[in-house]
Design a protein around this motif. Structure first.
Motif, short mmCIF file in Angstrom:
data_model
loop_
_atom_site.label_atom_id
_atom_site.label_comp_id
_atom_site.label_asym_id
_atom_site.label_seq_id
_atom_site.Cartn_x
_atom_site.Cartn_y
_atom_site.Cartn_z
N VAL A 6 -26.69 30.50 14.10
CA VAL A 6 -25.23 30.49 14.01
C VAL A 6 -24.72 31.90 14.26
CG1 VAL A 6 -23.26 30.15 12.50
CG2 VAL A 6 -25.18 28.54 12.44
N PRO A 7 -23.88 32.10 15.28
CA PRO A 7 -23.38 33.45 15.58
C PRO A 7 -22.33 33.89 14.56
CG PRO A 7 -22.36 31.84 17.03
CD PRO A 7 -23.39 31.09 16.22
N ASP A 8 -22.12 35.18 14.49
CA ASP A 8 -21.05 35.68 13.64
C ASP A 8 -19.69 35.32 14.21
OD1 ASP A 8 -22.42 36.86 11.52
OD2 ASP A 8 -22.82 38.67 12.66
N VAL A 9 -19.56 35.45 15.53
CA VAL A 9 -18.24 35.23 16.15
C VAL A 9 -18.36 34.35 17.39
CG1 VAL A 9 -16.17 36.31 17.13
CG2 VAL A 9 -17.52 37.54 15.41
N SER A 10 -17.48 33.36 17.45
CA SER A 10 -17.28 32.61 18.69
C SER A 10 -16.04 33.18 19.36
CB SER A 10 -17.07 31.12 18.40
OG SER A 10 -18.20 30.53 17.82
N VAL A 11 -16.22 33.76 20.54
CA VAL A 11 -15.10 34.30 21.30
C VAL A 11 -14.62 33.19 22.23
CG1 VAL A 11 -14.34 36.05 22.95
CG2 VAL A 11 -16.00 36.64 21.17
N ILE A 12 -13.39 32.74 22.01
CA ILE A 12 -12.84 31.64 22.79
C ILE A 12 -11.91 32.20 23.86
CG2 ILE A 12 -11.39 29.57 22.70
CD1 ILE A 12 -12.39 29.20 19.79
N VAL A 13 -12.25 31.92 25.11
CA VAL A 13 -11.49 32.45 26.25
C VAL A 13 -10.90 31.27 27.02
CG1 VAL A 13 -11.55 33.84 28.34
CG2 VAL A 13 -13.05 34.43 26.41
N GLY A 14 -9.60 31.11 26.95
CA GLY A 14 -8.91 30.14 27.79
C GLY A 14 -8.45 30.85 29.05
N ALA A 15 -8.82 30.35 30.22
CA ALA A 15 -8.56 31.08 31.46
C ALA A 15 -7.86 30.19 32.48
CB ALA A 15 -9.89 31.59 32.04
N TYR A 16 -6.77 30.74 33.03
CA TYR A 16 -6.09 30.06 34.13
C TYR A 16 -5.64 31.11 35.15
CZ TYR A 16 -2.58 27.63 36.86
OH TYR A 16 -1.85 27.11 37.91
N GLU A 17 -6.14 30.98 36.38
CA GLU A 17 -5.81 31.93 37.44
C GLU A 17 -5.98 33.36 36.92
OE1 GLU A 17 -4.67 30.66 40.63
OE2 GLU A 17 -5.36 28.82 39.72
N ALA A 18 -7.16 33.63 36.39
CA ALA A 18 -7.38 34.86 35.63
C ALA A 18 -8.05 35.99 36.40
CB ALA A 18 -8.23 34.55 34.40
N MET A 19 -8.37 35.78 37.65
CA MET A 19 -9.02 36.83 38.44
C MET A 19 -8.00 37.85 38.94
SD MET A 19 -12.16 36.09 38.19
CE MET A 19 -12.96 37.09 39.46
N PRO A 20 -8.34 39.13 38.98
CA PRO A 20 -9.64 39.73 38.65
C PRO A 20 -9.75 40.20 37.20
CG PRO A 20 -8.26 41.39 39.66
CD PRO A 20 -7.43 40.13 39.59
N TYR A 21 -8.72 39.94 36.39
CA TYR A 21 -8.68 40.44 35.02
C TYR A 21 -9.83 39.91 34.18
CZ TYR A 21 -3.97 41.54 36.56
OH TYR A 21 -2.90 42.03 37.27
N LEU A 22 -10.30 38.71 34.51
CA LEU A 22 -11.37 38.08 33.76
C LEU A 22 -12.65 38.91 33.76
CD1 LEU A 22 -12.35 35.54 32.22
CD2 LEU A 22 -12.90 34.53 34.44
N VAL A 23 -12.88 39.66 34.83
CA VAL A 23 -14.12 40.45 34.93
C VAL A 23 -14.19 41.47 33.79
CG1 VAL A 23 -15.43 42.06 36.35
CG2 VAL A 23 -14.21 40.14 37.43
N ARG A 24 -13.13 42.24 33.63
CA ARG A 24 -13.12 43.25 32.56
C ARG A 24 -13.11 42.59 31.19
NH1 ARG A 24 -9.45 48.75 32.37
NH2 ARG A 24 -10.61 49.73 30.67
N CYS A 25 -12.42 41.48 31.08
CA CYS A 25 -12.36 40.74 29.81
C CYS A 25 -13.77 40.40 29.32
CB CYS A 25 -11.54 39.48 30.01
SG CYS A 25 -11.57 38.31 28.63
N LEU A 26 -14.57 39.78 30.18
CA LEU A 26 -15.91 39.36 29.78
C LEU A 26 -16.86 40.54 29.62
CD1 LEU A 26 -16.30 36.14 31.96
CD2 LEU A 26 -15.63 36.31 29.54
#
Length: 403
Positions: A6-26
């Motif tokens: 069981v992890p300490d944190v579940s990071v929930i990422v909802g993404a819509y038309e998220a490029m290129p910002y998603l790269v730095r996010c992850l």
């Protein structure tokens, strides 16, 4: 992923038309000092057409952070993806990370440590804006357990916080998919009010709130009717969970000033008569149900006056006040009967029907660039005054000793 501890944190990422910002996010999740073995990512692609879904799948195949990707048809808002992610989360805590934004490197480690140490259910990590403004008044100091009713925490109700998952499960708390804006405020405030406390990590930037160059950030979208829907839902939640009185009034300041009042700024002068009347109609039941003298006394004069005009259905008076504000005029400071007033339009006019108390300075206020304090505020003496008082007291004691 299902076989991991069981992890300490579940990071929930909802993404819509998220490029290129998603790269730095992850990448910011991978760089967390908490460690890949203590984190999982649940990413939901909400019908993107710009390569967001493909990038998520590539990341999941290569990253050391266990990642589950869900691809679905567009749901029309952030609530759907967040709820899907929450239903799949297994961590002790969850964090809702917007795909445009990113973490500070020690963010999760510091917030988890705070929640474990303080036993609180929600942790706010300091937010810094990138190409946009970010809330700032609540980051004065790190606090293990805030007094919610005397804190600025209620002025940051976005979903980007650490939540104890047991709390969300126990309350069956999810995002209202019927709301197109303000759904995160409703979710967060309920967690604040029904959880086991709120902590603030203010000595380290945990979250970077990014303004997109294309202007497509979700909080900038939606018409005014949606804003009234948001205000109505938040006011109803507060009324349901907090009895009438001082505490309710303190919380109501948030939806009245941040959501409702923003519909009655000088921008209203540029809108059509139909829109003006419609806004007054939408606001009327909210004012009738939730507007109280105790709430009014917690606002600046220009805020209280505008809302009082709305409560009385006096669009004509409201337009006069908004014109005065738009023109940058400074109201005259009037002192009478031991009280201080700001003479905005129609002050002292019996024909207008707005009582003088509406114009009374009850909190620190401004007349142009001049600071105006309530008449009954007792200011703490300055260093010179305190020195004089000590000298006088010392002299009195000396004379008393001499008889």
């Amino acid at each position: 992923m299902n076989n991991m501890a069981v992890p300490d944190v579940s990071v929930i990422v909802g993404a819509y038309e998220a490029m290129p910002y998603l790269v730095r996010c992850l990448e910011s999740v991978e760089k967390q000092t908490l460690g890949a073995g203590r984190i999982e990512i649940v990413a939901v692609d909400d019908g993107s057409t710009d390569g967001t879904g493909e990038y998520l799948e590539k990341f999941a195949a290569e990253s050391a952070v266990p990642t589950r990707v869900v691809r679905q048809a567009n749901s029309g808002g952030p609530s759907g993806p967040r709820n899907v992610g929450l239903s799949l989360a297994r961590g002790r805590y969850v964090f809702f990370l917007d795909a445009d934004d990113y973490f500070g490197e020690e963010a999760l480690e510091r917030m988890v440590a705070m929640a474990d140490r303080a036993g609180t259910d929600v942790v706010l990590g300091k937010v810094e804006g990138v190409n946009r403004t970010a809330p700032s008044s609540m980051w004065g100091r790190t606090v293990e357990r805030v007094d919610l009713y005397n804190s600025r925490a209620i002025f940051t109700l976005s979903a980007q916080k650490l939540f104890r998952r047991d709390l969300l499960t126990r309350l069956d708390l999810t995002f209202d998919e019927g709301l197109r804006t303000g759904e995160d405020a409703l979710f967060t405030l309920e967690a604040f009010l029904r959880g086991a406390g709120v902590s603030i990590v203010a000595d380290h930037t945990c979250y970077y709130l990014v303004g997109r160059d294309d202007g497509k950030h979700v909080t900038r979208s939606g018409g005014y009717v949606l804003r009234f829907d948001s205000a109505r839902a938040l006011m109803r939640l507060i009324a349901d969970l907090v009895p009438p009185g001082v505490k309710r009034d303190k919380l109501m300041v948030r939806p009245f000033t941040i959501t409702l009042l923003q519909q009655f700024t000088p921008r209203l002068l540029k809108e059509s008569d139909d829109v003006r009347r419609h806004k007054m109609e939408l606001a009327a039941p909210l004012m009738a149900e939730h507007w109280t003298p105790g709430l009014a006394a917690r606002l600046k004069v220009n805020e209280r006056l505008r809302l009082e005009c709305v409560a009385r259905g006096r669009l004509d008076l409201l337009l006069d006040v908004l014109t005065f504000i738009r023109d940058g005029a400074a109201p005259e400071v009037v002192r009478k009967g031991g009280m201080t007033y700001l003479a905005f339009p129609h002050f002292g006019s019996p024909g207008a029907g707005v009582p003088d108390v509406t114009y009374e300075v009850t909190v620190n206020d401004w007349s142009g660039k001049r600071r105006v304090e309530p008449a009954r505020t007792i200011r703490r003496p300055g260093p010179l005054a305190r020195w004089a008082v000590r000298r006088v007291r010392g002299r009195v004691r000396a004379l008393t000793a001499r008889g």
